[in-house]
Write a protein that holds these residues in place. Structure first.
Motif, mmCIF file in Angstrom:
data_model
loop_
_atom_site.group_PDB
_atom_site.id
_atom_site.type_symbol
_atom_site.label_atom_id
_atom_site.label_comp_id
_atom_site.label_asym_id
_atom_site.label_seq_id
_atom_site.Cartn_x
_atom_site.Cartn_y
_atom_site.Cartn_z
ATOM 1 N N PRO A 17 0.849 -1.135 0.055
ATOM 2 C CA PRO A 17 0.148 0.062 -0.040
ATOM 3 C C PRO A 17 0.777 1.296 -0.016
ATOM 4 O O PRO A 17 1.997 1.374 0.248
ATOM 5 N N PHE A 18 0.271 2.381 -0.395
ATOM 6 C CA PHE A 18 0.845 3.698 -0.373
ATOM 7 C C PHE A 18 1.173 3.990 0.885
ATOM 8 O O PHE A 18 0.425 3.831 1.938
ATOM 9 N N VAL A 19 2.304 4.481 1.128
ATOM 10 C CA VAL A 19 2.691 5.540 2.514
ATOM 11 C C VAL A 19 3.394 6.609 2.184
ATOM 12 O O VAL A 19 4.269 6.718 1.437
ATOM 13 N N LEU A 20 3.008 7.623 2.999
ATOM 14 C CA LEU A 20 3.530 9.081 2.946
ATOM 15 C C LEU A 20 3.802 9.437 4.457
ATOM 16 O O LEU A 20 3.014 9.533 5.113
ATOM 17 N N SER A 45 -3.761 5.226 8.985
ATOM 18 C CA SER A 45 -2.851 6.296 9.321
ATOM 19 C C SER A 45 -2.550 6.464 10.460
ATOM 20 O O SER A 45 -3.472 6.006 11.443
ATOM 21 N N GLY A 46 -1.583 7.239 11.158
ATOM 22 C CA GLY A 46 -1.164 7.325 12.440
ATOM 23 C C GLY A 46 -0.010 8.115 12.822
ATOM 24 O O GLY A 46 0.608 8.851 11.753
ATOM 25 N N ILE A 47 -0.134 8.562 13.968
ATOM 26 C CA ILE A 47 1.061 9.592 14.420
ATOM 27 C C ILE A 47 1.877 8.794 15.423
ATOM 28 O O ILE A 47 1.659 8.259 16.188
ATOM 29 N N THR A 48 3.396 9.029 15.281
ATOM 30 C CA THR A 48 4.219 8.701 16.242
ATOM 31 C C THR A 48 5.044 9.788 16.593
ATOM 32 O O THR A 48 5.560 10.855 15.994
ATOM 33 N N VAL A 49 5.239 9.707 17.995
ATOM 34 C CA VAL A 49 6.141 10.886 18.541
ATOM 35 C C VAL A 49 7.388 10.017 19.190
ATOM 36 O O VAL A 49 7.417 9.185 19.758
ATOM 37 N N GLY A 50 8.721 10.388 18.545
ATOM 38 C CA GLY A 50 9.938 9.812 18.696
ATOM 39 C C GLY A 50 10.721 10.115 20.079
ATOM 40 O O GLY A 50 9.974 11.276 20.877
ATOM 41 N N ARG A 51 11.437 9.649 20.624
ATOM 42 C CA ARG A 51 12.053 10.036 21.886
ATOM 43 C C ARG A 51 12.730 11.417 22.021
ATOM 44 O O ARG A 51 12.698 12.035 22.835
ATOM 45 N N GLY A 52 13.146 11.948 20.980
ATOM 46 C CA GLY A 52 13.691 13.236 20.994
ATOM 47 C C GLY A 52 12.526 14.461 20.554
ATOM 48 O O GLY A 52 12.747 15.711 20.254
ATOM 49 N N GLY A 53 11.113 13.982 20.588
ATOM 50 C CA GLY A 53 10.214 14.746 20.327
ATOM 51 C C GLY A 53 9.675 14.916 18.938
ATOM 52 O O GLY A 53 9.038 15.886 18.518
ATOM 53 N N LYS A 54 10.335 14.206 18.100
ATOM 54 C CA LYS A 54 9.976 14.350 16.510
ATOM 55 C C LYS A 54 8.502 13.625 16.328
ATOM 56 O O LYS A 54 8.446 12.640 16.791
#
Length: 97
Positions: A17-20, A45-54
């Motif tokens: 599938p398409f991913v952006l 679709s989803g949201i991810t927050v990394g350790r560095g706040g990205k």
């Protein structure tokens, strides 16, 4: 078909599938984009927050396809069915655009 008939293992026809991925400055931006993506039919679709706040927003399509064609070197489907799968995958690719 010739290459498929010569295969000695398992062969799988796969359409990914398409991913952006979109890097967002603020969580609110990611949430807005997420709402738009879901409302537009991109249900994975989803949201991810990394350790560095990205903050990363991933827009993902549900248009995937994975079908076994051969098992242990034995072709399990007809050439007509493979042509049908190609047609289905091409239609999914058009939907992605």
């Amino acid at each position: 078909m010739t290459a498929l008939e010569k295969a000695t293992g398992d062969v799988v026809f796969k359409f990914e599938p398409f991913v952006l991925h979109v890097l967002c400055r603020e969580l609110q931006d990611a949430q807005l984009l997420h709402s738009v993506a879901i409302d537009s039919g991109f249900k994975n679709s989803g949201i991810t927050v990394g350790r560095g706040g990205k903050i990363m927003m991933a827009v993902r399509s549900t248009h995937c396809l994975e079908v076994p064609l051969s098992h242990m070197g034995k072709l399990m489907v007809s050439e007509e069915y493979i042509e049908f799968l190609i047609h289905v995958a091409n239609r999914k690719m058009e939907e992605n655009t």
